[in-house]
Design a protein around this motif. Structure first.
Motif, PDB file in Angstrom:
ATOM      1  N   PHE A   5       4.676  -0.910  -2.834  1.00 50.11           N
ATOM      2  CA  PHE A   5       4.522  -2.175  -2.125  1.00 50.11           C
ATOM      3  C   PHE A   5       3.116  -2.739  -2.212  1.00 50.11           C
ATOM      4  CE2 PHE A   5       8.038   0.187  -0.409  1.00 50.11           C
ATOM      5  CZ  PHE A   5       9.046  -0.726  -0.641  1.00 50.11           C
ATOM      6  N   ILE A   6       2.345  -2.224  -3.144  1.00 48.90           N
ATOM      7  CA  ILE A   6       1.076  -2.872  -3.447  1.00 48.90           C
ATOM      8  C   ILE A   6       1.076  -3.232  -4.933  1.00 48.90           C
ATOM      9  CG2 ILE A   6      -0.207  -1.708  -1.616  1.00 48.90           C
ATOM     10  CD1 ILE A   6      -1.337   0.180  -3.687  1.00 48.90           C
ATOM     11  N   THR A   7       0.314  -4.262  -5.260  1.00 51.32           N
ATOM     12  CA  THR A   7       0.201  -4.630  -6.667  1.00 51.32           C
ATOM     13  C   THR A   7      -0.733  -3.648  -7.348  1.00 51.32           C
ATOM     14  OG1 THR A   7      -1.729  -6.017  -6.358  1.00 51.32           O
ATOM     15  CG2 THR A   7       0.389  -7.056  -6.027  1.00 51.32           C
ATOM     16  N   ASP A   8      -0.830  -3.739  -8.669  1.00 52.44           N
ATOM     17  CA  ASP A   8      -1.716  -2.792  -9.341  1.00 52.44           C
ATOM     18  C   ASP A   8      -3.181  -3.124  -9.083  1.00 52.44           C
ATOM     19  OD1 ASP A   8      -1.363  -5.038 -10.779  1.00 52.44           O
ATOM     20  OD2 ASP A   8      -0.581  -4.061 -12.571  1.00 52.44           O
ATOM     21  N   ARG A   9      -3.429  -4.258  -8.459  1.00 51.01           N
ATOM     22  CA  ARG A   9      -4.795  -4.544  -8.004  1.00 51.01           C
ATOM     23  C   ARG A   9      -5.017  -4.059  -6.581  1.00 51.01           C
ATOM     24  NH1 ARG A   9      -8.932  -7.689 -10.367  1.00 51.01           N
ATOM     25  NH2 ARG A   9      -8.824  -6.136 -11.994  1.00 51.01           N
ATOM     26  N   GLY A  10      -3.994  -3.530  -5.969  1.00 55.64           N
ATOM     27  CA  GLY A  10      -4.140  -2.968  -4.633  1.00 55.64           C
ATOM     28  C   GLY A  10      -3.738  -3.888  -3.501  1.00 55.64           C
ATOM     29  N   LYS A  11      -3.281  -5.091  -3.840  1.00 54.22           N
ATOM     30  CA  LYS A  11      -2.885  -6.025  -2.784  1.00 54.22           C
ATOM     31  C   LYS A  11      -1.504  -5.668  -2.242  1.00 54.22           C
ATOM     32  CE  LYS A  11      -5.189 -10.183  -4.424  1.00 54.22           C
ATOM     33  NZ  LYS A  11      -4.922 -11.578  -4.739  1.00 54.22           N
TER      34      LYS A  11
END
Lengths: 182, 75
Positions: free
Chosen positions: B31-37
């Motif tokens: 549930f996070i993007t690969d950028r950490g969002k």
């Protein structure tokens, strides 16, 4: 009395004997003040998601115990003063969930810390398979992660530009709430 | 556009077993993007109640260095 769980991270630079002393010290502090320990889970040394105090690895320990709320703050104060503890967090426990109560091989810790991470890999293999490979060959994987991140960067920025303005405020508010709970 | 209309059902309402715990690293990573969002509700279709639980779990995990705040911090 309530059941609490305190997770804390001991700096990866701390030697094994010192680390054990730290773990024992807070355990003693709690039991002296009438806490009943249920379980101590040691996740062992782990790669941190980001460096804290210039440390990229940390030793995770979780205490599960019954205690009166009043004795927790004194412990936090002690932890604040201890520079070897990078982070701590106490929450009301929602049960000792077997998935998270994993131990690295406690008796042969000496080998784990003294020698290469390869030994440790065996201990924590079941928990984070992908992470452990990162630990052994961190340089390589970091590069790939970066590459992946760069590839996807344009997409995500396009999408999230409109939310960016809303989010920080929300996040800040939520963070404040959290701190009070902890 | 089409995708957004289709995704309407909250995964957590369908599958009630999900453990919203900051130690649940593997599951939270979905549930996070690969950028950490944190992936927003309008993309994942999560309902408000479960998104709240998810966010607190992710933020706690971030504080404990289990999940990254941003991708750059991996370095």
């Amino acid at each position: 009395m309530r059941t609490y769980e305190t997770t804390f991270i001991i700096s990866g630079a701390v030697s094994e004997t010192n680390r054990e002393a730290i773990i024992a010290r807070y355990e003693k502090q709690l039991t002296d003040n009438g806490a009943e320990f249920k379980r101590i889970a040691r996740w062992g040394k782990r790669q941190l998601a980001y460096p804290i105090n210039k440390q990229s690895r940390g030793y995770y320990v979780i205490y599960y115990y019954d205690a009166d709320p009043a004795i927790i703050n004194p412990m936090h104060r002690e932890m604040d003063l201890n520079e070897q503890i990078l982070r701590y967090m106490t929450l009301i426990s929602d049960g000792i969930h077997p998935d998270y109560v994993r131990d690295e091989g406690t008796p042969d810790e000496s080998t784990t810390t003294a020698s290469t991470p390869v030994v440790e890999k065996v201990a924590s293999d079941d928990t984070v398979a992908s992470e452990t490979t990162e630990e052994t060959a961190s340089d390589e994987t970091v590069e790939t992660v970066e590459a992946a991140a760069e590839e996807s960067a344009p997409e995500t920025t396009d999408e999230s530009d409109d939310t960016a303005s809303e989010k920080p405020a929300e996040e800040a508010a939520a963070d404040d709430d959290e701190k009070e709970v902890e | 556009m089409l995708n957004r209309k289709r995704v309407k059902i909250c995964k957590f309402c369908e599958n009630k077993d999900f453990d919203f715990n900051y130690k649940n690293e593997k599951k939270l990573r979905y549930f996070i993007t690969d950028r950490g969002k944190i992936i927003p509700r309008r993309m994942s279709g999560t309902c408000a109640k479960h998104q709240r639980k998810l966010t607190t779990a992710i933020k706690r995990a971030r504080y404990m260095a289990i999940l990254p705040f941003t991708a750059e911090m991996i370095r």
